[in-house]
Structure formats: structure tokens, C-alpha cells
Scaffold this active site. Structure first.
Site, short mmCIF file in Angstrom:
data_model
loop_
_atom_site.label_atom_id
_atom_site.label_comp_id
_atom_site.label_asym_id
_atom_site.label_seq_id
_atom_site.Cartn_x
_atom_site.Cartn_y
_atom_site.Cartn_z
CB ALA A 114 -0.91 0.01 1.22
N GLY A 117 1.97 2.15 -5.34
CA GLY A 117 2.86 2.72 -6.37
C GLY A 117 3.64 1.64 -7.10
NE ARG A 141 0.06 1.91 4.65
CZ ARG A 141 0.51 2.99 4.00
NH1 ARG A 141 0.01 4.16 4.31
NH2 ARG A 141 1.44 2.91 3.08
CB CYS A 233 11.92 5.89 1.02
SG CYS A 233 10.77 5.79 2.37
N1 SAM Z 1 5.25 -0.26 -1.78
C1 SAM Z 1 4.38 0.85 -1.45
C2 SAM Z 1 4.26 1.74 -2.66
O1 SAM Z 1 5.14 1.75 -3.52
O2 SAM Z 1 3.23 2.44 -2.78
C3 SAM Z 1 4.88 1.60 -0.23
C4 SAM Z 1 5.11 0.69 0.93
S1 SAM Z 1 5.59 1.48 2.41
C5 SAM Z 1 7.23 1.87 2.12
C6 SAM Z 1 5.69 0.13 3.50
C7 SAM Z 1 4.40 -0.58 3.79
O3 SAM Z 1 4.66 -1.62 4.73
C8 SAM Z 1 3.32 0.28 4.42
O4 SAM Z 1 2.16 0.23 3.65
C9 SAM Z 1 3.09 -0.33 5.79
O5 SAM Z 1 1.75 -0.31 6.18
C10 SAM Z 1 3.56 -1.75 5.60
N2 SAM Z 1 4.00 -2.39 6.88
C11 SAM Z 1 4.11 -1.84 8.10
N3 SAM Z 1 4.51 -2.76 9.01
C12 SAM Z 1 4.67 -3.90 8.34
C13 SAM Z 1 5.05 -5.22 8.72
N4 SAM Z 1 5.37 -5.52 9.98
N5 SAM Z 1 5.07 -6.17 7.77
C14 SAM Z 1 4.77 -5.88 6.49
N6 SAM Z 1 4.40 -4.65 6.08
C15 SAM Z 1 4.34 -3.68 6.98
#
Ligand code: SAM
Length: 457
Positions: A114, A117, A141, A233
Site C-alpha cells: 500500500a 505505487g 491501507r 526510502c
Molecule cells: N510499496 C508501497 C508503494 O510503492 O506504494 C509503499 C510501501 S511502504 C514503504 C511500507 C508498507 O509496509 C506500508 O504500507 C506499511 O503499512 C507496511 N508495513 C508496516 N509494518 C509492516 C510489517 N510488519 N510487515 C509488512 N508490512 C508492513
């Protein structure tokens, strides 16, 4: 000048040297770049030419805008013709081009997906017959992810809402796994002041531990010989190069070199990590690296054959004739039926998707197309956005911008059509949603939860 955490500044000064750090800080104090990635199945021809947009170097579908427009007021965004995405992260496009053959179907998992992208990028780049499982652990999300996947309209994505540990038992399931890890977000300091406020050394350690946990959970699901693409990032080496090292030491993963010609990209001191620094590229801070699972690693595909319940044996369902005729190349899809109605998924992946459903929480798959109410057909919203919809087989109303925005606000628009007709409201040739003609009125079927709420005058 932005006030950055002292420990962060010290580390970056050390890494870059005094002179280069000054350029870095300068870049952080400047304006973020604005970029979008177009949907190759939808973007109107000549769209980029007419505005003279500059290309993102490593992504054929990526373009920069000189200024940030009010994206909400562009119907094309709502039709999934493009996605607003930070340019550095589009390097994933280049990497996929190197790793995935255009002729063989693949199974890909985007584990932390989420808002979508990278999933939308992957979905439009996969060879015919492939499937992308786009997973997001946080429920709220995951529903945004689902919306963006439906808008993108490729029909080859399964959206799931599960913890990474739920994938552990799916041994060797995926040819490619993308872990775009939750991270400390230092690369977003220019764009998002909250990332600065939330930064702490404790948080760096929490992120590093979480990333290791995620990688341990997901590694078994990678096929022997398959690729894991890891990205963040942030600039913190503990979350970047050290995580590539971790996979090499812990799992015997092999580093994969991505040969490229872009001098702006900084190579990491760990094999083979690629850094995007805001003072060198037109984009935000980003890190990406690829490792490969050893060909000789063992894995059992027992989970694929397990039948925990009836869902693992796909029922043979057919689309009603009047619906099948709306889909181009309809034979490439398998049909399912659920409480929403009829939907389609890539035929080659039918059994695989059924097995995935045994293990993780699927909230959407393929494309939902229609519901039958007695003898009557109700067309479902995702079909309007589906790139495989045969527009010659439906009534299309080409709206101007004002009408399109009214439609997206769920207001009435005036369309001449026979009573009872389903009308695809389209803008610049891109489908936005359905209206149904009832008497003199066109019922606006645009989903309430997606409508534009902005006051437009
Ligand atoms: N890939 C997405 C994009 O390009 O739009 C952005 C991803 S963002 C960097 C990281 C994602 O990891 C978030 O949506 C977050 O909710 C999720 N996240 C948070 N804790 C997590 C966990 N323990 N295991 C897996 N995903 C997790």
C-alpha cells in the site's frame, strides 16, 4: 534551512564529506520533484508530447511535471491513466526489465504494497498470464491499495491483507518477491516534515529488527533461483546494505548486479545496492538491491496441493453470454463467482490463486465484472476501469472535463441513451465508471467512497 536530527546530520556528513553534504542539505531544503508514471494500457496517445513533459531516465513510463498540478481535478488520474509516483522508486521498472523475460508468465509478490505505487508499476510490466499478489498488512491501507489496483485495471492482481508470516508456508511460491520495507523514511525528509519529527535512533533499530523479521518470514516463499528485490526510502545503512548482507549471511542469498548507465545513481559499499540521493537525481532518497535464492535450495510445493476447504478446487463457472461479450480475449480468463457477482482472473493462475486463498486473506482478485439480478445484468465498477473492456461492445459517453468531474463527484450529468442502458462515462478515451439510464435520468453509479469531495468551482 530545515532542521534535521543531529545524529542524522553527523552520519550523512561522515558518509558524504563536508562539501557534498552541503549540496545534500541544499537539495533537502529545495522543492520535491513532481513525477507520474503512466499506464501503458490507458494513457491517451500524445499525452506527454502535448505538455512537453520530461522523461524519467530509467523508466519509459515516467514523466516529470514542472509544477504540481491539482491532480484531484484531472479525471485521467481517477481513470487510472497514470499514478503520481516519486521518480527514484521507478528504478524498479528498469530492474524488472532486467530480471523478467517478457515471454514467460511469472508469479510476483509485493509484500508491503500500500498504497500501490510499486504494485501498479509491476502489474503493467508483467508478461501475459502472470499474476501479482499485492499484500498490505494494515487493513485500512489495504483498502486504498485495492482501490488503486482497480483503477489501474490490469486484471492480473490479487490483493491480500495478511501478515508476512502467513506467507511462510507457501514454499517456493513466487519467482520474484518485492519487499518495499517499512523504514525510517529519511529519504522523505524533503517531502514530509513528519518523517523528520518521527526520526530517532531507537526508531532506526526498531525498523532494522522489523525488516529482518519480515525477510525471515518471507524468504521460504521465494522459489529457488528466484529474485528478492529489497527497497527502502531511507539512507540508514543498517536498513539498506546491511539488510542485503543479512540475506547473504542468513539465507545464502547471492547478490545480483543490475548493470546500468546512469551516473547519477550511487553504488553502495555493499554488493550490489543502489542509492538515489536527492542532490544527484531528480527524485527523493531511495535504496534498492536484488538478491537471488540459490538454485539448489530445497523447497516443497506440498502447500499448493493441500485442500483445506472447497475453495482450493476452482468450480467451473461461466460468464453469462451478454457479459462475456464485453471482454476482449475472454478465453484468457478463468471465471469466479462470489457475493459481489462474477469476476475474472488469469486462466493460467487459477489453481495458484485458489491455493493462495487458503493461506492469506484475499480482499480482491482479477476484475469483478457483473452481477446478475434475475435476468438483468448489473455491470460492476471495476469493469469500467478494466483495460480489457471491449469499448466497442458498450455504449460510451465521451464527457468533457467539466462533465467528467461532475460524474466523479456523483452529480447528475445529462446523457442521451435508451432507457435501461448502461453507459460508460469516459474522458479522453479513458473509462471512469458506469451510469445507468432510468427514464430521463442517468443514475450515477460511481462508488460513494471514491468520489471527489473537493469543492470545484
Ligand atoms: N510499496 C508501497 C508503494 O510503492 O506504494 C509503499 C510501501 S511502504 C514503504 C511500507 C508498507 O509496509 C506500508 O504500507 C506499511 O503499512 C507496511 N508495513 C508496516 N509494518 C509492516 C510489517 N510488519 N510487515 C509488512 N508490512 C508492513
Amino acid at each position: 534551512m530545515k532542521e534535521l536530527p543531529k545524529a542524522f546530520v553527523d552520519r550523512m556528513r561522515n558518509f558524504l564529506g563536508e562539501d557534498e553534504y552541503a549540496c545534500f542539505q541544499n537539495a533537502i531544503d529545495g522543492d520535491p520533484c513532481v513525477s507520474v508514471r503512466v499506464n501503458p494500457y490507458k494513457i491517451p496517445q500524445g499525452w506527454a508530447v502535448q505538455d512537453n513533459l520530461r522523461h524519467v531516465l530509467w523508466c519509459d513510463d515516467g514523466y516529470y511535471f514542472d509544477e504540481r498540478p491539482i491532480f484531484t481535478l484531472d479525471p485521467l488520474l481517477h481513470g487510472g491513466a497514470y499514478y503520481v509516483q516519486e521518480a527514484s522508486s521507478m528504478f524498479l521498472y528498469y530492474i524488472l526489465g532486467k530480471l523478467v523475460s517478457p515471454h514467460e508468465p511469472v508469479r510476483v509478490l509485493d509484500l508491503c504494497a500500500a498504497p500501490g505505487g510499486k504494485s501498479t508499476l509491476v502489474a503493467s510490466e508483467l508478461p501475459h498470464g502472470s499474476v501479482l499478489v499485492a499484500n498490505e498488512v494494515i487493513k485500512s491501507r489495504a483498502s486504498i491499495l485495492k482501490e488503486n489496483i482497480i483503477k489501474w485495471g490490469t486484471g492480473n492482481v490479487v490483493v491480500t491483507n495478511s501478515d508476512p508470516s502467513c506467507f511462510t508456508g507457501m514454499e517456493g511460491a513466487f519467482d520474484v518477491i518485492l519487499v518495499d520495507a517499512p523504514c525510517s523514511g529519511e529519504g522523505m525528509f524533503r517531502k514530509d516534515d513528519r518523517a523528520i519529527e518521527e526520526w530517532s535512533e531507537t526508531n532506526l533499530r526498531i525498523c532494522e529488527e522489523r525488516q529482518q523479521r519480515i525477510l525471515r518470514d518471507i524468504w521460504p516463499a521465494l522459489k529457488p533461483g528466484g529474485y528478492l528485490i529489497y527497497s527502502t526510502c531511507t539512507f540508514n545503512p543498517g536498513e539498506n546494505g546491511e539488510m542485503l548482507n543479512f540475506m547473504q549471511h542468513e539465507f545464502g542469498a547471492h547478490p545480483v548486479e543490475i548493470r546500468h548507465r546512469f551516473s547519477q545513481i550511487v553504488s553502495s559499499d555493499v554488493k550490489y545496492g543502489y542509492h538515489f540521493m536527492p542532490h544527484k537525481v531528480m527524485g527523493e532518497g531511495f535504496f534498492i538491491g536484488v538478491v537471488r535464492k540459490d538454485e539448489h535450495d530445497t523447497c516443497s510445493d506440498k502447500w499448493l496441493k493441500e485442500r483445506k476447504d472447497r475453495r482450493n478446487t476452482p468450480k467451473s463457472v461461466k460468464l453469462p453470454k451478454q457479459v462475456a461479450s464485453l471482454i476482449r480475449n475472454v478465453d484468457a480468463y478463468a471465471v469466479y463467482e462470489n457475493e459481489e457477482g462474477f469476476g475474472i482472473i488469469p486462466k493460467e493462475q487459477e489453481r495458484f490463486i485458489a491455493a493462495v486463498e487458503q493461506r492469506v486473506r484475499v480482499i480482491y482478485k482479477g476484475c469483478e465484472v457483473a452481477q446478475m439480478i434475475g435476468e438483468k445484468v448489473k455491470l460492476l465498477h471495476p469493469l469500467a476501469l478494466f483495460a480489457g473492456l471491449d469499448k466497442e461492445a458498450v455504449t460510451v459517453y465521451e464527457a468533457d472535463r467539466k462533465e467528467a468531474l461532475r460524474f466523479l463527484k456523483r452529480e447528475d450529468i445529462d446523457v442521451a441513451a435508451p432507457n435501461g442502458a448502461w453507459v460508460l462515462i469516459s474522458y479522453a478515451g479513458v473509462g471512469l465508471g458506469w451510469g445507468k439510464k432510468i427514464g430521463n435520468r442517468l443514475n450515477n453509479n460511481y462508488p460513494k467512497g471514491w468520489m471527489i469531495r473537493m469543492d470545484i468551482r
